[in-house]
Scaffold this motif. Structure first.
Motif, mmCIF file in Angstrom:
data_model
loop_
_atom_site.group_PDB
_atom_site.id
_atom_site.type_symbol
_atom_site.label_atom_id
_atom_site.label_comp_id
_atom_site.label_asym_id
_atom_site.label_seq_id
_atom_site.Cartn_x
_atom_site.Cartn_y
_atom_site.Cartn_z
ATOM 1 N N LYS A 183 0.879 -1.130 0.136
ATOM 2 C CA LYS A 183 0.149 -0.047 -0.126
ATOM 3 C C LYS A 183 0.841 1.201 -0.107
ATOM 4 N N THR A 203 -1.849 0.759 -4.968
ATOM 5 C CA THR A 203 -1.857 -0.471 -4.214
ATOM 6 C C THR A 203 -1.561 -1.613 -5.213
ATOM 7 N N THR A 250 -7.299 -0.643 2.058
ATOM 8 C CA THR A 250 -7.007 0.627 2.043
ATOM 9 C C THR A 250 -8.030 1.548 2.830
#
Length: 278
Positions: free
Chosen positions: A144, A149, A231
């Motif tokens: 990340k 990502t 995320t």
């Protein structure tokens, strides 16, 4: 004097020498594939030029990839997947779902199956409405950053939120990242994403091996769903994905940043069958 019978006989003998390949065409949310039953092991699978030709939309059959269904000694069948450039590739989620539908059409399976692919065993099922649900590999290693990502869902995927997804130049921007320094010679598939609501995202994917945008990418949709959860863009564990060719659903279990019991769900439809001379 022209010997017509000799010309005809020569023409017939030449065409008899050419191999006739029976194929089936399937698509899953616009991701289309040439399917071949290779349980007899008769297909020349090392001929990358032939595979690329069969996938060519102008001179061949046309498809984002070619998939062989082969025998496997331990499970129902084996999946061998090639990108449209003719090279064998990593896992293809929509291709796997289409292959399950193909296996059912051939009466290799009924409604539930376990098959072998390049990334291991996959469980899958076919519902009465034709929706194919395919279990994907577990995911734990997720990179990340503030910009993107990266994760592997059977194939490597770069996931990036963008503004104005509808008008985004996916082919140009995707190729820049795919061939850039970030992923080296091997490259990666590139996904551009827009959040629609709490559990819905739209995405467009540049696929390596196709080297263009495709109407859908199953491992890409899986990667986007997991990346958005990892995320914090969503808390949902069942996520709706709008792809250019339709809609997919990805569900999973999450514990301590480990993603397991991942399923990719969507339609897998027979388009047509035929034979081609090679």
């Amino acid at each position: 004097m022209i010997n017509i019978s000799l010309i005809v006989r020569t023409f017939v003998e030449y065409n008899l020498k050419k191999m006739q390949i029976e194929f089936y065409k399937y698509q899953g949310t616009g991701n289309d594939f040439v399917m071949i039953d290779n349980r007899s092991n008769s297909f020349p699978k090392e001929d990358t030029n032939l595979i690329a030709h069969l996938c060519d939309r102008r001179f061949g059959i046309g498809g984002d990839g070619l998939i062989l269904l082969e025998n496997d000694p331990e499970v129902d069948f084996k999946m061998v997947y090639y990108n449209s450039d003719g090279n064998q590739s990593s896992m293809c989620g929509n291709g796997g779902r289409c292959l399950v539908a193909f296996a059912k059409k051939l009466h290799v399976i009924d409604d539930v199956t376990v098959f072998n692919a390049i990334d291991g065993l996959h469980h899958a099922s076919v519902a009465e409405n034709g929706i194919v649900s395919l279990q994907m590999i577990d995911v734990a290693d997720i990179k990340k950053t503030s910009d993107y990502t990266f994760l592997n869902t059977g194939s490597p995927h770069h996931v990036q939120l963008v503004d104005d997804l509808e008008h985004y130049n996916v082919k140009e921007k995707g190729a820049q990242i795919r061939y850039g320094e970030l992923y080296g010679q091997e490259g990666s598939n590139i996904n551009f994403v827009k959040k629609i609501d709490a559990n819905t995202f739209s995405l467009r994917t540049y696929e390596r091996g196709v080297e263009d945008e495709t109407l859908a990418c199953g491992t890409g949709a899986t990667a986007v769903a997991i990346a958005m959860n990892a995320t914090g863009a969503t808390q949902a564990t069942s996520i709706d994905l709008n792809v250019e060719g339709g809609k997919l659903v990805v569900s999973f279990d999450k514990k301590d940043n480990q993603f397991t019991n991942i399923f990719l769900k969507g339609p897998a439809e027979f388009v047509f069958k035929g034979t081609i001379s090679i």
